[in-house]
Design an enzyme around this catalytic site. Structure first.
Site, PDB file in Angstrom:
ATOM      1  N   ASP A 281      85.172 -12.942  97.439  1.00  0.00           N
ATOM      2  CA  ASP A 281      86.630 -12.936  97.306  1.00  0.00           C
ATOM      3  C   ASP A 281      87.080 -12.088  96.109  1.00  0.00           C
ATOM      4  OD1 ASP A 281      89.308 -14.160  97.902  1.00  0.00           O
ATOM      5  OD2 ASP A 281      89.043 -14.930  95.868  1.00  0.00           O
ATOM      6  N   GLU A 323      85.837  -8.503 100.244  1.00  0.00           N
ATOM      7  CA  GLU A 323      87.263  -8.773 100.437  1.00  0.00           C
ATOM      8  C   GLU A 323      88.023  -7.880  99.443  1.00  0.00           C
ATOM      9  OE1 GLU A 323      91.219 -10.365  99.973  1.00  0.00           O
ATOM     10  OE2 GLU A 323      89.749 -10.922  98.468  1.00  0.00           O
TER      11      GLU A 323
HETATM   12  C1  GLC Z   1      91.944 -13.394  98.098  1.00  0.00           C
HETATM   13  C2  GLC Z   1      92.419 -14.425  99.097  1.00  0.00           C
HETATM   14  C3  GLC Z   1      93.801 -14.874  98.699  1.00  0.00           C
HETATM   15  C4  GLC Z   1      93.760 -15.448  97.308  1.00  0.00           C
HETATM   16  C5  GLC Z   1      93.124 -14.465  96.315  1.00  0.00           C
HETATM   17  C6  GLC Z   1      92.805 -15.121  95.015  1.00  0.00           C
HETATM   18  O1  GLC Z   1      92.715 -12.250  98.108  1.00  0.00           O
HETATM   19  O2  GLC Z   1      92.401 -13.884 100.381  1.00  0.00           O
HETATM   20  O3  GLC Z   1      94.309 -15.818  99.607  1.00  0.00           O
HETATM   21  O4  GLC Z   1      95.064 -15.747  96.893  1.00  0.00           O
HETATM   22  O5  GLC Z   1      91.915 -13.955  96.812  1.00  0.00           O
HETATM   23  O6  GLC Z   1      91.676 -15.932  95.106  1.00  0.00           O
END
Ligand code: GLC
Length: 646
Positions: A281, A323
């Site tokens: 993430d 991500e």
């Molecule tokens: C990623 C997730 C998002 C979250 C962010 C912080 O972008 O998809 O939902 O707010 O990380 O953890």
């Protein structure tokens, strides 16, 4: 050859007969093979003489971590290693879901395995399930633990039961590893708040504004309306803490090697529950440097590769998803560049395709889509995309202003048009979406809303407009037909398979109402699923259409991602034309019409590409073959064809 392919090759003999394979020996082999890379990566980040002792700690840690992995998972690792790049297969279709909203808890997910099978889904991304603060917690992305399952979802035991059932049923599992930050209730944060200097160094903390101001000069804001700035003052300790996301999400300080070692432990322990893909993430943010935007820095890549090379030694079956919702040129770097190619992440979100598809729906034109795709850098052969339309987050308009301008459009006006189109700024627009993180000064905004509501179904149902309902269903199916044929893992966002509309219940929850992303986080509509035998319902038509496409995708080998995508020029600005090529006859040519009027495609293009046979075209989706009666082929509004050559 990347390290994973090397391990596969070195272990070839043992992999032939898994029963007699010795995971311990293969671990030693992987350790020896990866150690030089691990050493390089480690010392490129941790450069001072005292860091040598940390490297020794790391060398001791890896065998310890391997010992903790269950025998069952050690063999599962070998099975996956043997399967090779399974994630590129046409047989994989994913679904992303919130456990509680989908079916209460982990047990509830287990009960729905027949539903996934019925639809053809065999890859699940479960949204965060570990403990989190009771109030605002960013949907669980503020973590109180990386391994302790929140009681609301079940327990470690129920997670293990679920993952074992998923394995039995051939369903892969992806979980998040929130690697960039913890919540302010995480044990390290709590100790830091008690004044413990060791744990204060796990985060970025400063007694005055000097360094924070120096950072702020270049740092953008992720959540400007709800969490402006990148630092939060904590009066308990009189310190400014770096909080790039929400004020309760503290950024981890990876310049401290203890943080890396501890997070590696957390990562392995998390994967020990039976995870096949780790969603890394917010990984673009992992390294910070004053004077930069502190995203996509070279050190962030070294750190991700270091995590990967270590995890690969311990658990070679587990792969990484990046991500990173950044530009295509920055995204491909997460697959690893140069000597690191294939040694970082294996999968990444295709965020550009996603936003370009939404752009094409609003403009009814595919020019920007085509132009942008022609300029996407080639990804390494071992990697793949996640192709998606909606997810739990907003839609960011990550479009290239240069290309917009080259098409003769004003980039600012174009973005304003898109925001107005989707967020109810234009009476005639069928979309019912909402603004997210609007910046009144620049007019900039992101967009939220469910797939179906953004594609007109909500307005159509509200106004009882049967034709509009039909158009919306066609749009939903066409876009799914694209992500299911594009090359990569199609990820269906739970609810979209039955056309779920926006959910406004979040407005009643004080911890959620500030965050309009909750409008596209609905409860699963099991009533619609129960009524699938009623073919007149839009939800049934959508489900049946998507299920049909998933099943065809599984039967069509050319949809396996071998970097075999060619985007063609349809010579019609409303059409999208691309081919999944194969050396033999088995290519598929996809045609989609983004306009509400029928459009014309020159049959010569189809014939040159080899898709006219005996004067006829054959479409997989409708399972039909028809004779061409003219040199122009008509493509109906929002129609999608998967043409084959025979
Ligand atoms: C990623 C997730 C998002 C979250 C962010 C912080 O972008 O998809 O939902 O707010 O990380 O953890």
């Amino acid at each position: 050859m990347n390290q994973l392919a090397l391990h596969r090759k070195l272990a070839m003999k043992d992999l032939q007969d898994l029963q007699s394979a010795k995971p311990e020996n293969l671990f030693e082999q992987r350790l020896e093979t990866n150690l030089p890379l691990i050493e390089d990566l480690f010392f490129s980040l941790y450069t001072s003489p005292e860091h040598r002792t940390y490297f020794k700690k790391l060398k001791k840690l890896l065998p310890e971590l391997f010992k903790k992995r269950s025998e069952e998972l050690k063999y599962q690792d070998l099975r996956l290693l043997k399967q090779g790049n399974w994630y590129q297969s046409n047989k994989i279709t994913g679904m992303q879901l919130y456990v509680d909203l989908f079916n209460k808890n982990l047990k509830g997910i287990e009960e729905k395995i027949p539903f996934f099978k019925e639809l053809g889904v065999n890859f699940l991304h479960l949204m965060p399930i570990t403990t989190r603060p009771a109030g605002e917690n960013d949907g669980g992305y503020a973590v109180n633990s990386y391994t302790e399952v929140d009681r609301k979802y079940g327990s470690r035991k129920s997670l293990l039961e679920l993952t074992s059932k998923l394995r039995e049923n051939g369903i892969y599992l992806m979980l998040d590893f929130v690697v960039n930050h913890t919540s302010d209730e995480y044990p390290w944060a709590k100790k830091a708040l008690e004044g413990d200097k060791t744990y204060q160094q796990y985060y970025y903390m400063y007694p005055d504004r000097t360094i924070p101001d120096a950072y702020e000069a270049n740092l953008p804001e992720v959540f400007p309306s709800t969490s402006p700035g990148n630092f939060t003052y904590r009066p308990e300790i009189s310190q400014w803490v770096m909080t790039v996301f929400n004020s309760y999400q503290w950024d981890l300080n990876y310049t401290n090697p203890d943080v890396f070692l501890e997070m590696l432990r957390n990562l392995v322990e998390m994967t020990n529950s039976g995870v096949d893909v780790v969603r890394f993430d917010a990984l673009a943010f992992l390294w910070k440097k004053i004077g930069t935007i502190s995203q996509n820095l070279p050190e962030a890549h070294q750190l991700i590769s270091l995590f990967r090379m270590c995890l690969q030694v311990v658990a070679p079956g587990v792969i990484f998803l990046a991500e990173a919702i950044v530009s295509p040129h920055d995204i491909v770097k997460y697959f690893g560049e140069g000597r690191r190619e294939g040694n970082e992440c294996d999968v990444a979100y295709n965020a550009s395709l996603m936003s370009l598809l939404w752009n094409s729906i609003a403009t009814k034109k595919t020019l920007l889509l085509q132009k942008s795709l022609h300029n996407v850098p080639q990804k390494p052969p071992s990697s793949t995309w996640i192709n998606y339309l909606r997810c739990h987050d907003d839609i960011g308009l990550g479009l290239d202003d240069g290309y917009i301008a080259q098409l003769g459009w004003d980039p600012w006006l174009h973005r304003k048009f898109l925001i107005d189109y989707y967020c109810q700024g234009l009476d005639w627009s069928p979309a019912v979406g909402y603004k997210f993180m609007e910046n009144p000064a620049t007019g900039d905004s992101r967009i939220t809303g469910s797939c179906a509501s953004l594609l007109g179904l909500e307005k159509a149902m509200r106004t009882l407009d049967a034709e509009m309902v039909m158009i919306s269903v066609k749009k939903i199916l066409m876009l799914h037909g694209i992500i299911l044929s594009f090359g990569g893992i199609p990820m269906i966002y739970a609810g979209d398979e039955v056309g779920t509309l926006n959910d406004y219940s979040y407005l009643d929850d004080p911890h959620k109402k500030q965050d309009s992303r909750w409008v596209n986080r609905p409860s699963q509509n099991w009533e619609a699923v129960a009524q699938l035998s009623e073919p007149d319902k839009p939800s049934s038509q959508i489900f049946i259409g998507i299920r049909h496409m998933i099943s065809l995708r599984k039967k069509t080998g050319v949809f396996t991602d071998r970097n075999n995508l060619v985007v063609h020029d349809p010579r019609n600005s409303h059409l999208f034309l691309y081919e999944r090529t194969a050396a033999n006859l088995e290519g598929v040519l996809v045609v989609a019409n983004f306009d509400e009027s029928p459009q014309i495609l020159d049959a010569g293009i189809l014939s040159n590409l080899g898709y006219v046979n005996d004067g006829s075209l054959r479409d997989l989706l409708s399972n039909s073959k028809w004779k061409l009666t003219s040199s122009l082929v008509q493509i109906d509004p929002f129609q999608i064809l998967w043409l084959v050559k025979d």
